[in-house]
Design a protein around this motif. Structure first.
Motif, PDB file in Angstrom:
ATOM      1  N   ILE B 153     -19.750 -20.255  -4.036  1.00 48.05           N
ATOM      2  CA  ILE B 153     -18.876 -19.409  -3.216  1.00 48.05           C
ATOM      3  C   ILE B 153     -19.085 -19.686  -1.734  1.00 48.05           C
ATOM      4  O   ILE B 153     -18.122 -19.882  -0.972  1.00 48.05           O
ATOM      5  CB  ILE B 153     -19.151 -17.926  -3.530  1.00 48.05           C
ATOM      6  N   GLY B 154     -20.333 -19.705  -1.330  1.00 45.61           N
ATOM      7  CA  GLY B 154     -20.636 -19.994   0.068  1.00 45.61           C
ATOM      8  C   GLY B 154     -20.141 -21.369   0.465  1.00 45.61           C
ATOM      9  O   GLY B 154     -19.607 -21.564   1.565  1.00 45.61           O
ATOM     10  N   LEU B 155     -20.296 -22.306  -0.437  1.00 44.60           N
ATOM     11  CA  LEU B 155     -19.828 -23.663  -0.188  1.00 44.60           C
ATOM     12  C   LEU B 155     -18.313 -23.686   0.040  1.00 44.60           C
ATOM     13  O   LEU B 155     -17.811 -24.322   0.978  1.00 44.60           O
ATOM     14  CB  LEU B 155     -20.214 -24.550  -1.381  1.00 44.60           C
ATOM     15  N   LEU B 158     -17.605 -22.270   3.475  1.00 42.29           N
ATOM     16  CA  LEU B 158     -17.993 -23.127   4.599  1.00 42.29           C
ATOM     17  C   LEU B 158     -17.209 -24.440   4.621  1.00 42.29           C
ATOM     18  O   LEU B 158     -17.345 -25.236   5.549  1.00 42.29           O
ATOM     19  CB  LEU B 158     -19.495 -23.414   4.548  1.00 42.29           C
TER      20      LEU B 158
END
Lengths: 190, 190
Positions: B153-155, B158
């Motif tokens: 998710i963070g990937l 970003l």
DNA sequence: GAGACAAGTAAACAATTGCTGACTTCACCG
DNA sequence: CGGTGAAGTCAGCAATTGTTTACTTGTCTC
């Protein structure tokens, strides 16, 4: 003493209250879903003062982002690589101050300047992590640091914005172990 | 033949076009920042038809979430643990379809039912990952699977929402290696 | 081809949005 | 004490929001 009696008219104080209310609203509901009247009511302050002190809703939001950036930078401190996992685990399970700032930082507003601030804060965080790793080959290391940042961001989201069990109610101890594995895998020696 | 001439009036088709336009708008701008007129214009369709086919803006959003959930579940497929990292890397750097669905899934709307859908999709994804790990101690494993989900998710964020270099322009090959390390660290044997 | 029903349109609605300008009230200084 | 400027208030603006209603137009069937 400078702050003897709480003056009924204090520009600095109302500015502070507006910022605090705005940070909470923006962080919880997002930029577009938050109205300036919501913020003013929460702060117990007249709506028009938002425009007086921050020029516009966007100006207020940018001020919030800047504050969140400073707060995150401060909370990061200088931690050796071995301590990073524990630090993240602590702050995720602690007073919920850091996750709140993080989720605020991830809110989009369509504002160009806000995007700039966001990007700068995130990048500087990643660089800080990369520096703690103390490795050569800075580009590869930076990418790996950003992956750890991605994990942290996703973690904040899955605990704060859309809580998922068992991650949402995991304690610092429960998180420290797997997070330690991730840090080791991404940035550990060799 | 069923679809000979493109009918000028086709409920199914306009429904599809509305859904497609809505998915893109919601994914890029968020729920509150998107107006039903935006969506209708993108779809080349009258605004009132949104309410006819989806009852409300919220109804349309929920339909988008359901679609994103199915899409993600389908794209996940059945991958052995060793292939997960490569799969994530591919889909993050591929046609940008998956990151788009992911970022849509993470948009908040204040709607209760939407939250329910979101949570269900995320949890089932984590369970799928945990199952691929094929470990005992399901609770600890599930937490670790959710951490991998957090990384993903963070990937996506970003790369898609707030692009940060060098992660934003990293190729599948660049991502597969560190992601492999993370998968190994979180869910690998032992 | 005519009727009937679904698909699509147009206009307007009430509510809400961010923001402004003229006004009032307070706190401080000479 | 009096006035002067800052701090705060109030009402309303123009624009935009989601939604509804009454209407028109296309398309299929008998």
């Amino acid at each position: 003493m400078t702050t003897s009696t709480p003056r009924r008219r204090d520009a600095e104080e109302t500015r502070r209250r507006l910022l605090e209310a705005a940070r909470r609203r923006f962080s919880e509901d997002g930029y577009a879903a938050t109205t300036v009247r919501d913020i003013a009511d929460d702060a117990g302050v007249n709506v028009a003062l938002i425009n007086r002190y921050f020029a516009s809703k966007e100006g207020l939001f940018e001020a919030c982002l800047r504050h969140a950036g400073e707060e995150l930078r401060r909370s990061a401190g200088d931690v050796p690589l071995a301590g990073i996992a524990g630090r993240i685990a602590e702050q995720m399970t602690g007073a919920a101050e850091v996750p709140a700032q993080l989720s605020l930082l991830l809110r989009t507003s369509g504002d160009e300047r806000a995007d700039e601030i966001r990007r700068a804060v995130l990048l500087s965080s990643a660089e800080k992590i990369a520096a703690a790793a103390g490795r050569p080959d800075s580009d590869r290391t930076l990418l790996r640091a950003e992956l750890l940042l991605a994990t942290t961001i996703g973690l904040a989201l899955l605990r704060w914005t859309t809580p998922i069990e068992p991650l949402a109610s995991a304690g610092a101890d429960d998180l420290a172990e797997p997070l330690g594995d991730v840090v080791e895998a991404l940035l550990g020696a060799r």
